[in-house]
Design a protein around this motif. Structure first.
Motif, short mmCIF file in Angstrom:
data_model
loop_
_atom_site.label_atom_id
_atom_site.label_comp_id
_atom_site.label_asym_id
_atom_site.label_seq_id
_atom_site.Cartn_x
_atom_site.Cartn_y
_atom_site.Cartn_z
N ILE A 1 0.75 -1.08 0.04
CA ILE A 1 -0.18 -0.07 0.06
C ILE A 1 0.88 1.28 0.13
O ILE A 1 0.37 2.38 -0.22
N TYR A 2 2.31 1.13 -0.14
CA TYR A 2 3.19 2.15 0.22
C TYR A 2 2.91 3.19 -0.81
O TYR A 2 2.58 4.26 -0.51
N GLN A 3 2.83 3.04 -1.96
CA GLN A 3 2.94 4.01 -3.18
C GLN A 3 1.44 4.70 -3.03
O GLN A 3 1.14 5.78 -3.36
N ASP A 4 0.21 3.85 -2.98
CA ASP A 4 -0.85 4.36 -3.18
C ASP A 4 -1.34 5.39 -2.01
O ASP A 4 -1.76 6.29 -2.18
N SER B 1 -1.61 14.22 -2.52
CA SER B 1 -2.48 14.72 -3.14
C SER B 1 -3.31 15.76 -2.16
O SER B 1 -3.51 17.04 -2.15
N GLN B 2 -3.36 15.33 -0.68
CA GLN B 2 -3.81 16.13 0.48
C GLN B 2 -2.77 17.32 0.96
O GLN B 2 -3.40 18.36 0.98
N VAL B 3 -1.52 16.96 0.69
CA VAL B 3 -0.69 18.22 0.91
C VAL B 3 -0.76 19.40 -0.09
O VAL B 3 -0.80 20.50 0.45
N ARG B 4 -0.92 18.92 -1.13
CA ARG B 4 -0.89 19.94 -2.33
C ARG B 4 -2.23 20.84 -2.14
O ARG B 4 -2.18 21.99 -2.23
N GLN B 5 -3.46 20.08 -1.42
CA GLN B 5 -4.63 20.61 -1.60
C GLN B 5 -4.70 21.71 -0.28
O GLN B 5 -5.25 22.68 -0.24
N ILE B 6 -3.85 21.05 0.97
CA ILE B 6 -3.79 21.98 2.03
C ILE B 6 -3.22 23.39 1.67
O ILE B 6 -3.53 24.14 2.32
N ARG B 7 -2.09 23.03 0.97
CA ARG B 7 -1.12 24.36 0.67
C ARG B 7 -2.04 25.19 -0.23
O ARG B 7 -1.95 26.41 -0.09
N GLN B 8 -2.43 24.63 -1.22
CA GLN B 8 -3.40 25.52 -2.31
C GLN B 8 -4.57 26.38 -1.48
O GLN B 8 -4.76 27.29 -1.86
N ASP B 9 -5.32 25.37 -0.63
CA ASP B 9 -6.34 26.08 -0.04
C ASP B 9 -6.22 26.93 1.26
O ASP B 9 -7.09 27.50 1.93
N ARG B 10 -4.67 26.72 1.72
CA ARG B 10 -4.39 27.31 2.93
C ARG B 10 -5.35 26.94 4.28
O ARG B 10 -5.52 27.95 4.90
N VAL B 11 -5.35 25.59 4.29
CA VAL B 11 -6.37 25.18 5.31
C VAL B 11 -5.70 24.49 6.48
O VAL B 11 -4.50 24.07 6.18
N THR B 12 -6.33 24.45 7.60
CA THR B 12 -5.74 23.72 8.56
C THR B 12 -6.52 22.39 9.37
O THR B 12 -7.74 22.81 9.07
N LEU B 13 -5.92 21.31 9.20
CA LEU B 13 -7.00 20.16 9.86
C LEU B 13 -6.74 19.97 11.10
O LEU B 13 -5.50 19.87 11.70
N GLU B 14 -7.54 19.87 11.92
CA GLU B 14 -7.69 19.50 13.34
C GLU B 14 -8.44 18.16 13.63
O GLU B 14 -9.53 18.21 13.28
#
Length: 212
Positions: free
Chosen positions: A102-105, A112-125
């Motif tokens: 499952i490593y690559q998947d 993908s999540q990292v890119r989305q977080i940076r693009q939207d400038r959001v913080t997840l808690e």
């Protein structure tokens, strides 16, 4: 008379020596078996993993439930609390724990999540509320809690979230064999079986209606 005494003493000494030799051979065999058993036995390590407030143990291919559940909670906590600055660090922390199949998947999904977080400038808690072990599969854990996403506007969005994690022990190390994150209640084996039965029932009723 002296000869007779000497003869009896000699025979007794030889008999005692033979008995002692048998004892020595038996002791050597016991020692050899003990060494073989010691070499074959895996070492049990007593340790305290992250998020665990009590002692736990782990050996080569298994561990105490408290140890594994603590790791499951730690992984969910790392995945659920992310901001643009910490995203890469969290990825580097979890990467060595992923199983090969499952490593690559998983890495692709994290990227993908990292890119989305940076693009939207959001913080997840993520605030965990409950840690459940699957009754049908002791290696699978469900970490249930509240997830909050905060964007640039400052208006948080809250969701009920479940982190489903299958953890195995290999060479004293926890390995993530399965990982899924979804909204809502945990999809345990019991829940999946109940849903499958309900789906079959609906399918049969629909077939009966079509036949009529």
């Amino acid at each position: 008379m002296l000869y007779g005494k000497f003869k009896n003493t000699y025979r007794g000494t030889m008999s005692e020596n033979a008995f002692l030799r048998k004892i020595i051979v038996a002791l050597i065999l016991v020692e050899v078996l003990t060494v073989i058993g010691w070499l074959r036995k895996s070492t049990v390590v007593d340790m305290q993993p992250p998020t665990l407030a009590e002692r736990a143990w782990v050996d080569q291919d298994r561990a105490s439930d408290s140890y594994v559940s603590a790791w499951a909670l730690y992984i969910a906590d790392r995945l659920g609390n992310v901001n643009p600055k910490s995203a890469e660090i969290i990825k580097a922390t979890l990467e060595p724990l992923l199983a090969n199949d499952i490593y690559q998947d998983v890495l692709n999904k994290i990227d993908s999540q990292v890119r989305q977080i940076r693009q939207d400038r959001v913080t997840l808690e993520f605030e965990p509320r409950q840690v459940l072990q699957d009754k049908q599969d002791a290696t699978k854990y469900f970490i249930v809690g509240k997830s909050k996403m905060t964007g640039p506007s400052g208006q948080p969005k809250q969701l009920d979230m479940t982190y489903e994690i299958e953890l195995k022990i290999k060479n004293y190390k926890p390995v993530i064999a399965y990982l899924s994150v979804y909204e809502g209640a945990p999809r345990t084996e019991e829940v999946r079986n109940r849903e499958a039965k309900a789906a079959d029932t609906r399918k049969r009723l629909e077939q009966q209606r079509n036949e009529n």
